[in-house]
Design a protein around this motif. Structure first.
Motif, PDB file in Angstrom:
ATOM      1  N   THR A 108       0.903  -1.451  -0.002  1.00 46.08           N
ATOM      2  CA  THR A 108       0.048   0.014  -0.071  1.00 46.08           C
ATOM      3  C   THR A 108       1.522   1.059  -0.179  1.00 46.08           C
ATOM      4  O   THR A 108       0.826   2.370  -0.915  1.00 46.08           O
ATOM      5  CB  THR A 108      -0.593  -0.015   1.564  1.00 46.08           C
ATOM      6  OG1 THR A 108      -1.874  -1.532   1.214  1.00 46.08           O
ATOM      7  CG2 THR A 108      -1.837   0.988   0.829  1.00 46.08           C
ATOM      8  N   THR A 109       2.408   1.293   0.951  1.00 42.76           N
ATOM      9  CA  THR A 109       3.143   2.158   1.121  1.00 42.76           C
ATOM     10  C   THR A 109       2.899   2.853  -0.375  1.00 42.76           C
ATOM     11  O   THR A 109       3.630   3.961  -1.284  1.00 42.76           O
ATOM     12  CB  THR A 109       3.868   1.909   1.989  1.00 42.76           C
ATOM     13  OG1 THR A 109       3.542   1.870   3.372  1.00 42.76           O
ATOM     14  CG2 THR A 109       4.735   3.608   1.752  1.00 42.76           C
ATOM     15  N   ALA A 110       4.079   1.860  -1.245  1.00 45.22           N
ATOM     16  CA  ALA A 110       4.152   1.490  -2.947  1.00 45.22           C
ATOM     17  C   ALA A 110       3.661   2.509  -3.485  1.00 45.22           C
ATOM     18  O   ALA A 110       3.881   3.221  -4.508  1.00 45.22           O
ATOM     19  CB  ALA A 110       5.048  -0.048  -2.731  1.00 45.22           C
ATOM     20  N   HIS A 138      11.096  -4.292   1.838  1.00 44.06           N
ATOM     21  CA  HIS A 138      10.866  -3.531   1.504  1.00 44.06           C
ATOM     22  C   HIS A 138      11.174  -3.185  -0.380  1.00 44.06           C
ATOM     23  O   HIS A 138      11.624  -1.932  -0.663  1.00 44.06           O
ATOM     24  CB  HIS A 138      11.877  -2.923   2.125  1.00 44.06           C
ATOM     25  CG  HIS A 138      12.124  -2.286   3.445  1.00 44.06           C
ATOM     26  ND1 HIS A 138      11.011  -1.237   3.577  1.00 44.06           N
ATOM     27  CD2 HIS A 138      12.022  -3.311   4.566  1.00 44.06           C
ATOM     28  CE1 HIS A 138      10.522  -1.667   5.707  1.00 44.06           C
ATOM     29  NE2 HIS A 138      11.622  -2.562   5.675  1.00 44.06           N
ATOM     30  N   ILE A 139      10.959  -4.341  -0.674  1.00 44.17           N
ATOM     31  CA  ILE A 139      11.510  -4.048  -2.729  1.00 44.17           C
ATOM     32  C   ILE A 139      10.897  -3.306  -3.181  1.00 44.17           C
ATOM     33  O   ILE A 139      11.498  -2.639  -3.729  1.00 44.17           O
ATOM     34  CB  ILE A 139      12.052  -5.033  -2.835  1.00 44.17           C
ATOM     35  CG1 ILE A 139      12.890  -6.223  -3.013  1.00 44.17           C
ATOM     36  CG2 ILE A 139      12.319  -5.390  -4.252  1.00 44.17           C
ATOM     37  CD1 ILE A 139      13.342  -7.757  -2.558  1.00 44.17           C
ATOM     38  N   PRO A 140       9.708  -3.026  -2.738  1.00 46.71           N
ATOM     39  CA  PRO A 140       7.943  -2.230  -3.961  1.00 46.71           C
ATOM     40  C   PRO A 140       9.080  -1.093  -3.285  1.00 46.71           C
ATOM     41  O   PRO A 140       8.841   0.027  -4.086  1.00 46.71           O
ATOM     42  CB  PRO A 140       6.954  -2.365  -3.425  1.00 46.71           C
ATOM     43  CG  PRO A 140       7.596  -4.124  -2.725  1.00 46.71           C
ATOM     44  CD  PRO A 140       8.597  -4.395  -2.184  1.00 46.71           C
ATOM     45  N   VAL A 141       9.736  -0.153  -2.145  1.00 42.77           N
ATOM     46  CA  VAL A 141       9.716   0.944  -2.095  1.00 42.77           C
ATOM     47  C   VAL A 141      11.131   1.141  -2.172  1.00 42.77           C
ATOM     48  O   VAL A 141      11.277   2.453  -3.294  1.00 42.77           O
ATOM     49  CB  VAL A 141       9.505   0.502  -0.375  1.00 42.77           C
ATOM     50  CG1 VAL A 141      10.391   2.464   0.208  1.00 42.77           C
ATOM     51  CG2 VAL A 141       8.466   1.185   0.023  1.00 42.77           C
ATOM     52  N   THR A 142      11.876   0.237  -2.123  1.00 47.02           N
ATOM     53  CA  THR A 142      13.434   1.011  -2.552  1.00 47.02           C
ATOM     54  C   THR A 142      12.857   1.092  -4.692  1.00 47.02           C
ATOM     55  O   THR A 142      14.037   1.576  -4.998  1.00 47.02           O
ATOM     56  CB  THR A 142      14.211   0.001  -2.008  1.00 47.02           C
ATOM     57  OG1 THR A 142      14.316  -1.583  -2.845  1.00 47.02           O
ATOM     58  CG2 THR A 142      14.629  -0.293  -1.466  1.00 47.02           C
ATOM     59  N   ASP A 143      12.579   0.099  -5.226  1.00 45.22           N
ATOM     60  CA  ASP A 143      11.815   0.633  -6.587  1.00 45.22           C
ATOM     61  C   ASP A 143      11.537   1.340  -7.295  1.00 45.22           C
ATOM     62  O   ASP A 143      11.890   2.350  -8.103  1.00 45.22           O
ATOM     63  CB  ASP A 143      11.077  -1.084  -7.332  1.00 45.22           C
ATOM     64  CG  ASP A 143      11.727  -1.937  -6.678  1.00 45.22           C
ATOM     65  OD1 ASP A 143      12.916  -2.550  -6.415  1.00 45.22           O
ATOM     66  OD2 ASP A 143      10.805  -3.390  -7.136  1.00 45.22           O
ATOM     67  N   HIS A 144      10.804   2.499  -6.043  1.00 42.75           N
ATOM     68  CA  HIS A 144      10.548   3.063  -5.982  1.00 42.75           C
ATOM     69  C   HIS A 144      11.841   4.775  -5.968  1.00 42.75           C
ATOM     70  O   HIS A 144      11.654   5.965  -6.357  1.00 42.75           O
ATOM     71  CB  HIS A 144       8.921   3.659  -5.917  1.00 42.75           C
ATOM     72  CG  HIS A 144       7.831   3.086  -6.088  1.00 42.75           C
ATOM     73  ND1 HIS A 144       7.412   1.817  -5.707  1.00 42.75           N
ATOM     74  CD2 HIS A 144       7.315   3.441  -6.636  1.00 42.75           C
ATOM     75  CE1 HIS A 144       6.961   1.595  -6.153  1.00 42.75           C
ATOM     76  NE2 HIS A 144       5.826   3.084  -7.013  1.00 42.75           N
TER      77      HIS A 144
END
Length: 196
Positions: A71-73, A123-129
């Motif tokens: 959801t954050t991503a 955290h991968i979806p966040v770091t991808d952004h």
């Protein structure tokens, strides 16, 4: 089995899984001890269905934590991190992350610790952004930290987790931790302070 029934079964299974996660997210803030039966009832599924998707409460806890990270991503995707200066976009990321933390705190507090081995993948979806934004800031010279975007993304996620832990422990208030996070991340990136 017909070709039509298999996609329908998959769609039904996805709807059931989503309903279970929605129910867990709705119940956990007020009912930390909500068991699998209560969550199944709130989701409108049987005990057999909930256990088919989540063999244990730990599996459900991991899935809830993953849903919150996703959801954050998704909120980051909506923030258009290509607009404006890299510093302004980085501050938008921090604001999104902090709003998600505040919204998710009641669930996470009652969810309990989730297996650390899953933490990095979560955290991968966040770091991808973050990575394209950090590359943009480094390539433009606005970020002057002299390190790789990958290291910088990991450092930002780690500092963010530390700020959230300070709030959870009661050592800092939310505004104090949010201000410290913003200052720390800008320093890590070698970014100019806002307004300079």
């Amino acid at each position: 089995m017909s070709a039509v029934s298999e996609p329908r079964r998959r769609a039904d299974a996805e709807r059931s899984r989503a309903a279970i996660l929605d129910a867990a997210l709705a119940l956990l803030p007020d009912q930390p001890g909500a068991g699998m039966s209560a969550i199944a009832a709130a989701a409108g599924v049987s005990r057999q269905t909930i256990y088919a998707h989540f063999p244990s409460r730990d599996d459900l806890r991991v899935a809830v934590a993953d849903r919150l990270a996703a959801t954050t991503a998704a909120a980051m995707s909506d923030a258009d991190l290509t607009a404006g200066s890299p510093t302004a976009a980085l501050l938008r990321v921090l604001d999104i992350s902090w709003r998600a933390f505040e919204a998710n705190t009641p669930v996470m507090r009652n969810l309990g610790p989730v297996a650390p081995k899953d933490g990095y993948a979560r955290h991968i979806p966040v770091t991808d952004h973050l990575l394209p934004l950090l590359r943009r800031g480094l390539d433009s010279g606005e970020f002057t930290c002299g390190t790789t975007p990958e290291w910088l993304a990991t450092a930002i996620v780690t500092v963010g987790a530390a700020a959230k832990q300070e709030v959870k422990s009661g050592r800092m208030t939310r505004p104090e931790a949010e201000a410290a996070l913003r200052e720390s991340v800008l320093r890590l990136a070698g970014a100019p302070a806002p307004g300079t």
